[in-house]
Design an enzyme around this catalytic site. Structure first.
Site, short mmCIF file in Angstrom:
data_model
loop_
_atom_site.label_atom_id
_atom_site.label_comp_id
_atom_site.label_asym_id
_atom_site.label_seq_id
_atom_site.Cartn_x
_atom_site.Cartn_y
_atom_site.Cartn_z
N HIS A 27 -123.12 120.87 77.06
CA HIS A 27 -124.39 121.50 77.47
C HIS A 27 -125.54 120.49 77.65
O HIS A 27 -126.63 120.63 77.13
CB HIS A 27 -124.76 122.70 76.60
N HIS A 81 -120.25 130.71 63.29
CA HIS A 81 -121.33 130.41 64.25
C HIS A 81 -121.03 131.09 65.58
O HIS A 81 -119.89 131.06 66.06
CB HIS A 81 -121.39 128.88 64.40
N GLU A 83 -122.17 130.33 68.66
CA GLU A 83 -122.10 129.54 69.90
C GLU A 83 -120.66 129.49 70.41
O GLU A 83 -119.69 129.42 69.65
CB GLU A 83 -122.65 128.12 69.69
N ASP A 85 -118.55 127.56 71.78
CA ASP A 85 -117.50 126.57 71.50
C ASP A 85 -116.70 126.95 70.25
O ASP A 85 -115.60 126.44 70.04
CB ASP A 85 -118.07 125.15 71.37
N HIS A 151 -126.42 125.09 63.64
CA HIS A 151 -127.52 124.67 64.47
C HIS A 151 -128.22 125.81 65.21
O HIS A 151 -129.10 125.59 66.03
CB HIS A 151 -126.94 123.57 65.38
N ASP A 170 -120.95 123.22 62.59
CA ASP A 170 -121.56 122.14 63.36
C ASP A 170 -121.99 120.95 62.50
O ASP A 170 -121.95 119.79 62.94
CB ASP A 170 -122.79 122.65 64.12
N TYR A 196 -124.35 112.36 67.14
CA TYR A 196 -124.28 113.82 67.07
C TYR A 196 -125.55 114.38 66.42
O TYR A 196 -126.17 115.32 66.93
CB TYR A 196 -123.04 114.19 66.26
N HIS A 230 -116.31 120.02 64.66
CA HIS A 230 -116.18 118.99 65.71
C HIS A 230 -115.79 117.67 65.05
O HIS A 230 -116.39 117.27 64.06
CB HIS A 230 -117.50 118.77 66.45
FE1 FEO Z 1 -123.72 125.06 67.85
FE2 FEO Z 1 -120.60 123.52 68.04
O1 FEO Z 1 -121.93 124.82 68.40
#
Ligand code: FEO
Length: 404
Positions: A27, A81, A83, A85, A151, A170, A196, A230
């Site tokens: 993104h 979360h 989001e 991903d 996040h 995250d 990151y 991640h």
């Molecule tokens: Fe806030 Fe890895 O998404």
């Protein structure tokens, strides 16, 4: 190893995520090393899946899960979360595991409801949890920790008490694609974690500090394993990333000067080089980043770590160069605190770059420490002398400002 082989990270606990080898843009955040979306499966008397992966990788994740268990037997799907991903494969999983309870924070439930209206989310059996709530899987216990703005507002984490594993979503992540799964198996992991943080979590540093305090109150410290959503798992020395998060969140920097610039016919570049020479001659570390030749994500990490920043732009069509305006907007959004800055640039007739940068920097709330310098057409020796002198002055400021 079979491509679809899950990886056992502890007895009864498996990584079932995916590696996104070709991810180069997350993104808008440049990811030259690729990325991964980590999901984890816990097999106990009850079976729990922690997080999912980007929708395009649903089948790959499902294949890994099927190597261990029939997905219809999953009892709990933990959505740390909203989001996409991490939640993107929820519709597939909830179809495969129709009897599973979907566990999320209150904001997580609301967000998932907004995202998956067309995917049957009204039929999902939600259980809302808050910090300290627990779910027993049999021999093991899941405890939940709200991690607001790490996040998104909905973010939470899951702690597996008996195994001392924090599934941190995250937080503590890195955007890297690797066949390795642990921090002690890869190089440069702290640098990847810093990049990151600078690009994802920096604007939420006040919330990061509150979160760190909460971890302490819950008795969670450096003896746990941290399994983020991640990158690699911190099993060897989680203290180093926990301590680094505290430093980054407090805005601590080391004594160095960052010079960011772009150039059309080399005039601004010559000025940048002389500023670099001035800093170097004063015995302070200096980094030079041409914005069209370097990743912005790495440059943002340098911004985070540098107390003093010099920014140079040529004038194009009476404005600052487009990479400079784009990057300054990017920096302002990430809200690094307490930076000192200096501006320089060149022009042919009308000017405008330095004026434009000054205006943009007002919104970043950085502190101007030296009057801006601009040259017409090309810098001559007296201009370059001024650049070197400014570099020396910036070096002295960096020594005073650095906090570690
Ligand atoms: Fe806030 Fe890895 O998404």
């Amino acid at each position: 190893m079979d491509d679809n082989e899950p990886l056992k990270i502890a007895e009864g606990i498996y990584w079932v995520g995916v590696v996104d080898w070709n991810l180069r843009d997350f993104h808008g955040y440049e990811t030259p090393k690729g990325g991964s979306y980590n999901a984890y499966l816990i097999i106990d008397e009850k079976i729990a899946l922690i997080d999912t992966v980007k929708a395009t990788f649903s089948e790959e994740m499902l294949k890994r899960i099927k190597k261990i268990v029939d997905p219809s037997k999953i009892d709990y799907v933990i959505s740390n979360h909203v989001e996409m991903d991490h939640s993107g494969s929820l519709p597939v999983i909830m179809e495969e595991a129709p009897n599973a309870t979907l566990v999320a924070s209150a904001k997580g439930k609301a967000g998932l409801g907004e995202h998956y209206k067309e995917d049957g989310c009204e039929n999902w059996n939600f259980q809302v949890v808050k910090t300290g709530d627990e779910i027993s899987l049999g021999k093991r216990t899941l405890m939940f920790i709200e991690a607001t703005m790490l996040h998104w507002p909905d973010s939470m984490q899951t702690y597996l008490k008996e195994d001392k594993i924090l599934f941190s979503n995250d937080a503590f992540g890195q955007h890297i694609a690797t066949s390795k799964r642990f921090d002690d198996e890869v190089e440069d992991v702290m640098e990847d974690a810093a990049i990151y943080y600078a690009n994802i979590l920096l604007p939420f540093s006040p919330q990061v500090l509150k979160y760190m305090k909460k971890l302490g109150e819950l008795g969670l410290g450096t003896d746990m394993t941290i399994a983020p959503a991640h990158g690699v798992i911190w099993r060897k020395n989680p203290a180093k990333v926990i301590e680094a998060y505290a430093r980054w969140a407090k805005g601590e920097t080391s004594p160095k000067v960052l010079v960011i610039y772009d150039s059309m016919w080399g005039s601004t570049e010559k000025m940048a080089m002389e500023i670099v020479e001035g800093v170097r001659s004063a015995g302070v570390e200096v980094r030079l980043r041409h914005l069209r030749k370097n990743d912005w994500s790495m440059t943002m990490k340098e911004v985070m770590e540098s107390p003093v920043i010099a920014i140079g732009s040529p004038t194009m069509n009476n404005r600052m160069f487009y990479t400079i305006s784009g990057f300054l907007t990017y920096v302002a959004g990430l809200r690094p605190k307490g930076k000192k800055y200096f501006l320089f640039g060149s022009y042919g007739w009308g000017g405008g770059a330095v004026k434009g940068m000054e205006k943009e920097m007002e919104s970043a709330r950085f502190e101007l420490v030296e009057e801006s310098l601009q040259v017409k057409y090309r810098p001559y020796e007296d201009d370059l002398e001024k650049c070197r002198a400014v570099g020396q002055k910036l070096a002295e400021i960096a020594k005073e400002e650095a906090k570690y």
